[in-house]
Write an enzyme that holds these catalytic residues in place. Structure first.
Site, mmCIF file in Angstrom:
data_model
loop_
_atom_site.group_PDB
_atom_site.id
_atom_site.type_symbol
_atom_site.label_atom_id
_atom_site.label_comp_id
_atom_site.label_asym_id
_atom_site.label_seq_id
_atom_site.Cartn_x
_atom_site.Cartn_y
_atom_site.Cartn_z
ATOM 1 N N HIS A 571 1.031 -1.171 0.068
ATOM 2 C CA HIS A 571 0.092 0.008 0.021
ATOM 3 C C HIS A 571 0.995 1.052 0.007
ATOM 4 O O HIS A 571 0.704 2.273 0.695
ATOM 5 C CB HIS A 571 -0.782 0.031 1.303
ATOM 6 C CG HIS A 571 -1.933 -1.327 1.270
ATOM 7 N ND1 HIS A 571 -2.560 -1.605 2.275
ATOM 8 C CD2 HIS A 571 -2.220 -2.082 0.442
ATOM 9 C CE1 HIS A 571 -3.416 -2.502 2.107
ATOM 10 N NE2 HIS A 571 -3.274 -2.870 0.900
ATOM 11 N N HIS A 614 -7.359 -0.687 2.105
ATOM 12 C CA HIS A 614 -6.611 -1.211 1.223
ATOM 13 C C HIS A 614 -6.680 -0.300 0.034
ATOM 14 O O HIS A 614 -7.818 0.153 -0.536
ATOM 15 C CB HIS A 614 -6.831 -2.589 0.868
ATOM 16 C CG HIS A 614 -6.570 -3.562 1.984
ATOM 17 N ND1 HIS A 614 -6.082 -4.716 1.755
ATOM 18 C CD2 HIS A 614 -6.736 -3.545 3.301
ATOM 19 C CE1 HIS A 614 -5.810 -5.239 3.066
ATOM 20 N NE2 HIS A 614 -6.415 -4.659 3.793
#
Ligand SMILES: Cc1cc2nc3c(=O)[nH]c(=O)nc-3n(C[C@H](O)[C@H](O)[C@H](O)COP(=O)(O)OP(=O)(O)OC[C@H]3O[C@@H](n4cnc5c(N)ncnc54)[C@H](O)[C@@H]3O)c2cc1C
Ligand SMILES: *[C@@H]1O[C@H](CO)[C@@H](O)[C@H](O)[C@H]1NC(C)=O
Ligand SMILES: *[C@@H]1O[C@H](CO)[C@@H](O)[C@H](O)[C@H]1NC(C)=O
Ligand SMILES: *[C@@H]1O[C@H](CO)[C@@H](O)[C@H](O)[C@H]1NC(C)=O
Ligand SMILES: *[C@@H]1O[C@H](CO)[C@@H](O)[C@H](O)[C@H]1NC(C)=O
Ligand SMILES: *[C@@H]1O[C@H](CO)[C@@H](O)[C@H](O)[C@H]1NC(C)=O
Ligand SMILES: *[C@@H]1O[C@H](CO)[C@@H](O)[C@H](O)[C@H]1NC(C)=O
Ligand SMILES: *[C@@H]1O[C@H](CO)[C@@H](O)[C@H](O)[C@H]1NC(C)=O
Length: 672
Positions: A571, A614
């Site tokens: 991420h 996410h």
């Protein structure tokens, strides 16, 4: 002088009539000639999460032409590995030395870490782990708070409509099986992206939310802005056949036959070109090439260049094009078009560590698919036969939890002291980064203090917990893995070109665990995971911890494990941060690159702070919002960003004259 420049700009614009409805164009092409030497209203660099949202939405206007330049190919040769959810975990394409991965490596603590990023149509949405997880209201509101007086609303309320717009949601077939709570009002039902739940449920997933509830992590539908507690998240799965729904299938395939949209594959943007004759440089198009040292082609952007190359590709292209920190550009002899210190800085990532336990003999785990090829083939056949509820192949991971700092430390006095130390240590942490540029220091201070305030004053997660059915490690069979990942890291890294060759990877300083607080939080995450493993009903499925193993108990022993095992949760963000210019920002609230015309960045690199999410879901929403801005105001980006008031000027293909007149008026009034 200003008048002459404006006139010239206006003429360039008026004369570069875009091609459109050219019957010879191949819609998804690998031939440079399909766009070389032509002009499109919008030239989009990167056909990933954000790029394909933009391609779809901007080409909805049949009077506007759109070209997408994507470095990867269409992925057809590996389509099964893209589409079958479990194959991503077992035989994914985002691995080093894969032609579908950029093969980036980042450094931290003297080590090198693979930084997977897909090089394929659909971008990282083609290879990612299929989790669909939005951040919380507090986090989006904190983002908005970084941008006082913004003319665009980046708070939760400003982005939520676009989250809904992306989504075609289907609730679980049997929500009671996993204790999943669904609030339909938090979901979209006619968007392009399929969001649903796998038909197959592992035993460990079935006991996940009850286990976390026993630790005080309550479950809700996390998609409505209260994303803390324990959940089974939805996945980017098309419920009709159980396959991955991703940027290509959701946003491109349904509209690929639009005559005003061309997608060029196997072509890498090497430079954004500018008209520098005016007072503000204006992006005029994009150079691209298919091989290192190969022919350089060019496409003109009549209206805008939109860079959607992702968290590494975007700052790399900006720097190669002369938009970036002047000292860096000087060191490679690249003429500076705009000295923008923030390009490639503020990098942050969710740092994750994975632990492994053996499971009881009657527990079904995903690693059985690795150990037994016959079983795996049977399971794949069941999947293709549509027996989704019988096939492990249909189930990606989906159990997560977000644990606040207070819950993580489980000692209010300690938590309060820790927060105070984070505040007291801020200056030393920033000094340690070694910035010589004051705007970068100011930006670090702003994001650091904002995130500490979130950890101190809200329930948002300091750590994410993840349940994995694919935890096999060191040949141990029948395992359950769990991960802990830092969600609001205080460490910052950078992405910088390492030369003038666009095909040479940038230098990625990931700087994981570069602060005492990041170490302490991840260490506490390891200890928290042990509490989860020891809590019923999950505890009954678990035999013993094998990684790192019960011998790792002291801070020092756990730190040794973290040093060896911590890595990316995939991420990374913030390398073209949306921050005020004086805080080291790269884009303004309208996603326009500061001190340029006709140039926006729209992708995950604009996200300015850490979030419990996410990043696919936020990135789709950011791109939907960006597309809506562009469409609402056809050509405001030809105005300097300081002239936001001029935003109502419309210039469609047929409206160039109006536009020209407007420019003249502005020039006369001395604004250009
Ligand atoms: C292995 C992995 C697992 C992940 N798991 C999840 C998950 O489960 N859930 C989740 O929400 N997120 C997950 N992510 C993150 C998520 O996929 C990304 O945050 C998201 O795709 C970012 O979108 P983007 O548009 O910024 O970049 P991308 O989707 O990566 O798209 C960028 C595109 O630009 C292209 N490109 C770059 N530079 C150039 C250039 N110069 N010229 C032409 N083309 C170029 C690239 O090839 C790529 O197609 C994961 C990521 C990875 C790598
Ligand atoms: C396209 O432009 C033509 C001519 O100006 C106009 O009549 C038409 O309505 C426009 N179409 C759309 C979809 O905007
Ligand atoms: C699980 O199976 C293994 C191998 O068959 C056996 O040695 C072990 O005793 C079993 N464990 C339990 C708890 O039944
Ligand atoms: C492998 O899977 C097949 C098919 O399900 C099964 O018959 C066989 O017993 C398995 N082998 C082992 C060693 O578990
Ligand atoms: C809680 O933290 C305080 C301050 O660090 C410490 O003195 C105390 O011993 C801790 N309490 C427990 C029960 O661990
Ligand atoms: C795991 O399973 C494989 C395949 O059945 C077997 O070859 C291997 O020995 C097993 N590993 C352990 C540690 O038992
Ligand atoms: C940067 O380039 C130099 C010279 O080409 C090379 O030796 C080095 O490995 C590169 N660094 C990285 C991090 O790629
Ligand atoms: C703050 O800095 C001190 C001194 O370097 C260090 O011992 C402590 O662990 C730090 N605490 C936090 C929460 O950053």
């Amino acid at each position: 002088m200003a008048f002459k420049t404006a006139l010239k700009t206006a003429l360039v614009v008026a004369l570069s009539a875009p091609v459109f409805a050219d019957p010879l164009l191949t819609k998804i092409s690998t031939k440079p000639e399909d766009i070389h030497g032509k002009a499109f209203d919008y030239v989009i660099v990167g056909g990933g999460a954000a790029g394909l949202v933009l391609a779809n939405r901007l080409s909805e206007d049949s009077n506007r032409t759109v070209a997408v330049i994507e470095a990867g190919n269409d992925g057809e040769a590996v389509m099964e590995r893209i589409l079958v959810p479990a194959l991503t975990y077992l035989n994914g394409v985002a691995v080093p030395n894969s032609e579908y991965d950029w093969g980036y490596w980042g450094s931290s603590m003297g080590r090198w870490y693979h930084q997977p990023r897909a090089k394929v149509l659909g971008g990282s949405t083609a290879v990612n782990a299929l989790y669909v997880v939005r951040a919380s209201k507090e986090e989006h509101d904190a983002w908005a708070s970084l941008l006082p007086n913004a003319d665009q609303d980046w708070s939760w309320n400003g982005l939520f409509p676009y989250m809904l717009k992306t989504e075609n949601f289907k609730p679980p077939t049997d929500a009671s099986l996993t204790g999943t709570i669904v609030d339909q009002s938090y979901h979209g039902h006619d968007g392009p992206l399929h969001v649903s739940y796998p038909e197959y449920t592992y035993q460990s997933a079935a006991v996940w939310t009850p286990t976390l509830a026993n630790l005080g992590l309550k479950t809700t539908d996390p998609q409505g802005g209260q994303g803390w507690g324990g959940f089974i998240t939805p996945n980017s799965i098309d419920p009709r056949d159980g396959t991955r729904s991703y940027a290509k299938t959701a946003y491109l395939d349904p509209v690929a036959n639009r005559p005003n949209l061309v997608v060029l594959l196997q072509s890498q943007a090497t430079k954004i070109t500018f008209d520098t004759t005016g007072s503000v440089p204006r992006a005029t198009g994009v150079d691209f090439a298919q091989t290192t040292g190969g022919t350089i082609y060019h496409v003109d952007a009549a209206s805008e260049v939109i860079v959607s190359g992702g968290v590494f590709g975007t700052p790399q292209l900006l720097q190669l094009s002369g938009i970036g920190p002047k000292p860096l550009l000087d060191s490679f002899g690249i003429p500076t078009i705009v000295d923008l210190p923030g390009v490639g800085e503020h990098f942050q990532d969710h740092v994750l560590v994975s632990m492994t336990w053996t499971a009881t003999n009657n527990t079904v785990t995903g690693d059985l698919l690795v150990q037994n090829a016959t079983f795996a083939a049977e399971q794949l056949k069941l999947f293709h036969d549509g027996q989704l509820s019988q096939s492990l192949m249909s189930a990606p991971n989906n159990g997560i939890g977000y644990v606040s700092l207070k819950q993580l430390f489980n000692n209010d006095t300690f938590t309060a002291e820790f927060i105070q130390q984070m505040r007291d240590n801020m200056t030393a942490v920033i000094n340690n980064q070694g910035f010589t540029d004051d705007t970068l220091r100011a930006g670090y201070e702003l994001t650091y203090s904002t995130e500490v305030n979130e950890l101190a004053n809200t329930d948002v997660g300091a750590i994410e917990l993840l349940l994995s059915s694919f935890g096999s490690w060191n040949g141990v069979n029948r395992t359950i893995a769990m991960q802990a990942a830092i969600q609001h890291p205080m460490s910052r890294g950078s992405v910088k070109i390492n030369g003038t060759n666009p095909f040479q990877a940038p230098i990625i300083a990931a700087n994981y665990l570069n602060t005492d607080s990041d170490w302490a939080i991840l260490r506490a995450g390891v200890r928290y995971l042990r509490r989860v493993a020891a809590t019923e009903p999950l505890a009954s499925l678990i035999v013993e911890e094998v990684r790192p193993g019960p011998q790792a108990q002291t801070d020092q022993q756990i730190d040794a494990f973290l040093y060896e095992a911590a890595s990316t949760q995939y991420h990374p963000a913030s390398t073209s941060s949306m921050l005020p210019l004086e805080k080291g920002g790269v884009v303004d609230p309208s996603l326009r690159v500061y001190n340029t015309l006709g140039l926006r960045v729209i992708d995950s690199s604009v996200i300015p702070i850490g979030m419990c999410a996410h990043l696919m879901a936020p990135t789709y929403a950011i791109a939907e919002k960006g597309a809506a801005m562009i469409k609402a105001n056809s050509v405001p980006n030809r105005m300097p960003h300081s002239e936001l008031g001029a935003g109502n000027v419309r210039a469609t293909i047929s409206g160039s004259l109006v536009f020209l007149v407007s420019l003249l008026a502005l020039a006369i009034s001395g604004m250009l």
